[in-house]
Design an enzyme around this catalytic site. Sequence first.
Site, PDB file in Angstrom:
ATOM      1  N   ASN A   1      -0.383  10.865   6.656  1.00 47.38           N
ATOM      2  CA  ASN A   1      -1.583  10.366   7.314  1.00 47.38           C
ATOM      3  C   ASN A   1      -2.720  11.384   7.370  1.00 47.38           C
ATOM      4  O   ASN A   1      -3.833  11.056   7.739  1.00 47.38           O
ATOM      5  CB  ASN A   1      -1.238   9.854   8.704  1.00 47.38           C
TER       6      ASN A   1
ATOM      7  N   GLU B   1       5.830   4.785   7.320  1.00 44.17           N
ATOM      8  CA  GLU B   1       5.387   6.017   6.661  1.00 44.17           C
ATOM      9  C   GLU B   1       6.056   7.255   7.224  1.00 44.17           C
ATOM     10  O   GLU B   1       5.852   7.626   8.374  1.00 44.17           O
ATOM     11  CB  GLU B   1       3.874   6.179   6.851  1.00 44.17           C
TER      12      GLU B   1
ATOM     13  N   THR C   1       0.875  -1.183   0.000  1.00 44.49           N
ATOM     14  CA  THR C   1       0.000   0.000   0.000  1.00 44.49           C
ATOM     15  C   THR C   1       0.911   1.232   0.000  1.00 44.49           C
ATOM     16  O   THR C   1       1.359   1.664  -1.055  1.00 44.49           O
ATOM     17  CB  THR C   1      -0.970   0.009   1.193  1.00 44.49           C
TER      18      THR C   1
ATOM     19  N   THR D   1      -1.248  -2.615  10.850  1.00 39.18           N
ATOM     20  CA  THR D   1      -1.851  -2.735   9.534  1.00 39.18           C
ATOM     21  C   THR D   1      -0.849  -3.408   8.671  1.00 39.18           C
ATOM     22  O   THR D   1      -0.151  -2.796   7.879  1.00 39.18           O
ATOM     23  CB  THR D   1      -2.233  -1.419   8.879  1.00 39.18           C
TER      24      THR D   1
END
Lengths: 402, 402
Positions: free
Chosen positions: A397, A274, A150, A194
């Site tokens: 985010n 991230e 992702t 996740t």
Amino acid sequence: MSVTAPAGFRAAGVVAGLKSTGAKDVALVVNEGPLDVAAAVLTSNRVHAAPVAWTRQAVSDGIARAVVLNSGGANACTGPEGFADTHRTAEHVADLLEISAGDVLVCSTGLIGLRLPMDALLAGIGEAAAATAGPGGAEGGPDAAQAIMTTDTVPKTTHVTRTATTGGSLDGGAEWSVGGMAKGAGMLAPGLATMLCVLTTDAVVDAATADAALRAATRVTFDRVDSDGCMSTNDTVILLASGASGVPVGLAELTDAVTEACAELSRALVADAEGASHDVAVHVVNASSEDAAVAVARAVTRSNLFKAAVFGNDPNWGRVLSAVGTVPVDVAPFDALALDVSINGVQVCRAGGVGEDRDLVDLAAQREVHVEVDLHAGDARATVWTNDLTHDYVHENSAYSS
Amino acid sequence: MSVTAPAGFRAAGVVAGLKSTGAKDVALVVNEGPLDVAAAVLTSNRVHAAPVAWTRQAVSDGIARAVVLNSGGANACTGPEGFADTHRTAEHVADLLEISAGDVLVCSTGLIGLRLPMDALLAGIGEAAAATAGPGGAEGGPDAAQAIMTTDTVPKTTHVTRTATTGGSLDGGAEWSVGGMAKGAGMLAPGLATMLCVLTTDAVVDAATADAALRAATRVTFDRVDSDGCMSTNDTVILLASGASGVPVGLAELTDAVTEACAELSRALVADAEGASHDVAVHVVNASSEDAAVAVARAVTRSNLFKAAVFGNDPNWGRVLSAVGTVPVDVAPFDALALDVSINGVQVCRAGGVGEDRDLVDLAAQREVHVEVDLHAGDARATVWTNDLTHDYVHENSAYSS
């Protein structure tokens, strides 16, 4: 590398059109046996996605023949319709592979609260099934690893090999291995993250052994990376065993190899989190118990203030101590006036007060930061990994779904 | 407004040179009586600053005559020397006011791990004592509120007035009040926050009543603001009662007024939190108990993912649900498939799935965001306030000590 490295597995990753970018988004992993052993560790989030509910039920008999995974949509918070979509996905794989739907595990990742585009997904599954059956299927692991990405910037794969140690000298030299792929940058938290992970092994093991090894491995690896304290609705780690090596493997051996594979993959997740600019290992030593050490380490890895300081290359040990002090005494007994803290080997805090000059710590020099908290309360220890809190984390985010 | 609004108090705020900016940094609040009642609620962080240790002991008899506060240094993690500095500070105030050092409460705020510049501090205290005794001392509250600011952009003060309701009709019209000041932008967390608060009242109350009222008030105000989940080493809320109004006040009345004062100040802290662009109220309704409601609300206010989404004006209800789901069932029973979530009045999630169109929510229009989570599990409710997670939060907290 990846899930096709051990014998007995075929895999594929294809473009189904679920991702707006046109990147690969559907993966299929098929266990050709002779064994069909499976185990899974799933998110403990009470708000879990449809594929998690499905997989929990499907794997409960310790048997699976295939795992189908999609990126581009989490199929979480999608109600009974979302569960029906997962069911239909598993049925479709089962039809194509001529197996039972109850032997198909399902994983999804992406945005919450959106239905999956089923026509595109089912078409993609058809293509993936054809690819796994084709000549490239035995080397399809890397494609599958790409298809589950992702916000990951790189695919994560592993291959851990072992030489048989059991069965006497005649078996000497027989090899078995554990392969694996994982996705998940950011949003890593205890109780998994996740993240999706599929591990494969050609060892000869039974379902109980696979389950015990997987739980032991995730407890000290995926459960000890915590990028931002958030726990996902979709976290899944699956282990499939084909037995194709013919090598019987005991629990200790399997646990060791699976732990090594999980450690490599979980470390790769932290390294690709991230927006992070540092990977931070919080080592708690001389704790009264392993649980106490984990609780203290987690308190530090959850501190936004400490994590923001690391981003600023500021060895702010006061924020470490301040986080340590939030752990209740019944969880982790220690004397606050006995605490030592070292950052990258410099003991900046000694006996709860000022230690060596903090200017001796240069956090800008490398991505890895090692914080050691000495509780002086026993001889147990644990390490939890996290990331710093950066401008880019906030940016990614805040913009992710818009 | 501020601590000199009720009768019987004098205060001052002066420049002692602890802050490099040259702003006011030492405050003194003196209770002139006739009563010398005091209560305090202090951080539950096991790593607490020297002034917290001092104040806990000094207030244990329910008596105090003065509070001395400094910004520009937390005097935390400074070892026995730091405690000696606090002791010396209290002794100096006591000498100047001709009272006992045990009746002087001490608060400090600023960086951790640094000794206070005692010469400057003691000189500043001399100046502050002179100012409180001078003609401006009875109106010194606003200066004191300025002197305790750190990263606050505005001083926070309050004044809650009441008319006597007890003692029969002859007392009708007699007024009493609660005044207060607070500092603390960011770093607000349960068990208080990096915040200091001094409340004063001219009500006639005893120490047990003051203590009970203060604990009841902070439980539902300061303990329910949580800017970034971090708990400080120095948090202190003090209530001093002078009795100068001559109005006897019962526990319920006092609790009501102190709660109103604390609510106003805690709301002001959220509004001025470091780098925040939104104030977020998470209301949990229809919970099985108030504790369950608080636990669920806190899970949401601790989610970096949700907080970053709010910064991006993204009504990401999936991240709300994902946070709610992390609360253990024994803490908050609920059915994940029954959850409703509204954001600013739009029910974006219904029965655990997609509700109204999320595009109907406009988070950019105002600073306040109201999230309501309906657990459908009882009739209890609670609200916890937090802030969004912004670029500026990361910036301020990565640069704070450098």
